[in-house]
Scaffold this active site. Structure first.
Site, short mmCIF file in Angstrom:
data_model
loop_
_atom_site.label_atom_id
_atom_site.label_comp_id
_atom_site.label_asym_id
_atom_site.label_seq_id
_atom_site.Cartn_x
_atom_site.Cartn_y
_atom_site.Cartn_z
CG HIS B 38 -2.19 -0.78 0.98
ND1 HIS B 38 -2.38 -1.99 0.82
CD2 HIS B 38 -3.60 -0.04 0.81
CE1 HIS B 38 -3.65 -2.15 0.71
NE2 HIS B 38 -4.41 -1.42 0.67
CE LYS B 103 -7.16 -10.33 11.37
NZ LYS B 103 -6.73 -9.57 12.55
#
Lengths: 280, 183
Positions: B38, B103
């Site tokens: 990222h 999650k």
């Protein structure tokens, strides 16, 4: 004097790294099964069912239960009458981690430096906590610790006046704010007393206990039971999606402390509460 | 709660109909990326450079799989915790990203970007990594091989089971679900 070959330690560490990552302990499995029976949320129930199926696949196919196969933490009780032959202890343990994580196709999740962030490529070094004890015991716990649950750890230096209520509030609030992140249902390890660093280590050591085991001190045994009920009343549930099974167990380890202090630490294990022990 | 089967890439209309709590079965291509990847993707965007893959309509799965054992498509591959990607996510959504799988809860800035551009955040079961790997039929590293487990992979998934955790109108299964069972 007992002599233990360093190569034997390497071999056992490698074996336990793999076993811990492939096979969930019977106590954990039983606790998840019981959670599945009582969970009221349909989504929560489905998640617990998936976890049981996952554990079965992992065991049968020798695949990791979780892709985060952890940083290897070792708790070692080393008798002062033991002599390690043919190499040094730390090297022997790290060699075992290297072997276990390579041969077992386990993920290498360790960086050589926290800010440079370059992977060491073999999951070493392990974090090793050694306690020298009388006699010739060599008792080693291999604990692969995942990052998601570890990141939710907390330490607080409470005021003595905060007392047991302060400890309860700290534990409950920590589990509530951790929410879905540590992969509930969790095992909650609590260190109370000692110094700043000792209570943190004790909170992790507490996670080694077998689920269902009683604390030897009746006061702490009751406190563990009360906290388990309260934590499950938070409604966090499996994966934080809501439900009544937020934790499988609460374990407390207490230690003597300074008159001015009341340190408390919390370390969480995800539902893949992995730890294996060997005695040599 | 509705159930859907969706194929990637996603269109905005697919995303807008999803409501927190819906069960979705995903098939097609999804890309893996976590912290280190990222960081690199957002650095490329800041420099105005091209990304290693087009994000248009795509889904990023936050996962660093275990090494692939012989004879398998991939090693164990469950989701990692998503909040660590929050600082980078809005920029990716602005560049076409339509879905994320992970999650744990996302922050307000991510939710704002999801609302504005029509993106959805799915939860997979953390720690059900061996089970999830059965729904992944192909895996190929397409960028940042030096990152090992954190490299960007193109995964082919079939009936990959997820739950809509946070939707494009601000719905949130974590807050709603937990409130329901709090005593």
């Amino acid at each position: 004097m007992k002599e233990i070959d360093a190569a034997k330690i390497t071999k056992e560490v490698a074996r336990l790294c793999m076993e811990a990552n492939f096979e969930l302990g019977e106590d954990v499995l039983k606790a998840i099964e019981e959670g599945f029976e009582k969970e009221e949320s349909p989504v929560g129930k489905e998640i617990l069912r998936q976890l049981l199926e996952n554990a079965e696949i992992a065991k049968t196919e020798r695949m990791p239960i979780c892709q985060d196969t952890g940083l290897t933490v070792i708790f070692l009780e080393l008798g002062q009458d033991v002599r390690i032959m043919g190499g040094d202890l730390e090297t022997a343990i790290n060699e075992g981690v290297r072997k276990g994580y390579t041969e077992g196709y386990l993920r290498k999740s360790v960086l050589g430096d926290p800010l440079e962030r370059v992977n060491t490529g073999d999951n070493t070094p392990a974090v090793i906590h050694t306690k020298i004890v009388p006699g010739d015991v060599f008792r080693m716990y291999v604990v692969p610790k995942g990052g998601g649950s570890e990141n939710m750890s907390r330490v607080a230096m409470l005021k003595p006046a905060d007392g047991v209520d302060g400890v309860k509030e700290f534990v409950i609030e920590s589990v509530r704010t951790a929410s879905a992140n540590p992969c509930p249902p969790v095992v909650v390890g609590v260190g109370v007393g000692g110094t700043f660093e000792q209570c943190a280590i004790n909170s992790k050591r507490a996670l080694l206990r077998e689920i269902g085991s009683e604390h030897p001190n009746p006061f702490y045994s009751e406190l563990e039971k009360e906290l388990l009920v309260k934590v499950n009343e938070l409604g966090v549930g499996p994966q934080g999606l809501g439900g009544i099974v937020t934790a499988l167990a609460v374990f407390i380890e207490a230690a003597p402390c300074h008159i001015a202090s009341l340190p408390v630490a919390l370390n969480l294990n995800c539902h893949a509460a992995r730890h294996k022990m060997v005695e040599l | 709660m509705a159930e859907y089967s969706l194929k990637t890439p996603l269109e905005e209309k697919d995303v807008r109909k999803l409501v927190a709590g819906d069960k979705v079965s995903l098939s097609g291509i999804v890309y893996t990326a976590r912290d280190a990847a990222h960081k690199r993707l957002v650095e490329l965007l800041e420099q105005g450079k091209e990304l290693p893959m087009s994000l248009e309509g795509q889904i990023i799965y936050y996962v660093g799989p275990a090494p692939t054992p012989p004879g398998k498509a991939i090693g164990s591959a469950g989701p990692t915790t998503s909040y660590r990607m929050d600082p980078y996510t809005p920029a990716l959504i602005e560049n076409g990203l339509k879905g994320m799988i992970g999650k744990g809860e996302r922050n307000e800035k991510v939710v704002d970007a999801m609302k504005e551009h029509g993106a959805v955040y799915f939860a997979a079961t953390g720690g059900a990594a061996a089970l999830i790997s059965k729904r992944i039929t192909g895996a190929e590293v397409i960028a940042y091989e030096d990152l090992g487990a954190e490299a960007i992979r193109e995964l082919t998934v079939e009936d990959f089971p997820v739950i809509v955790a946070q939707d494009s109108s601000g719905g949130n299964i974590y807050t709603e679900g937990q409130k329901k069972y709090r005593k």
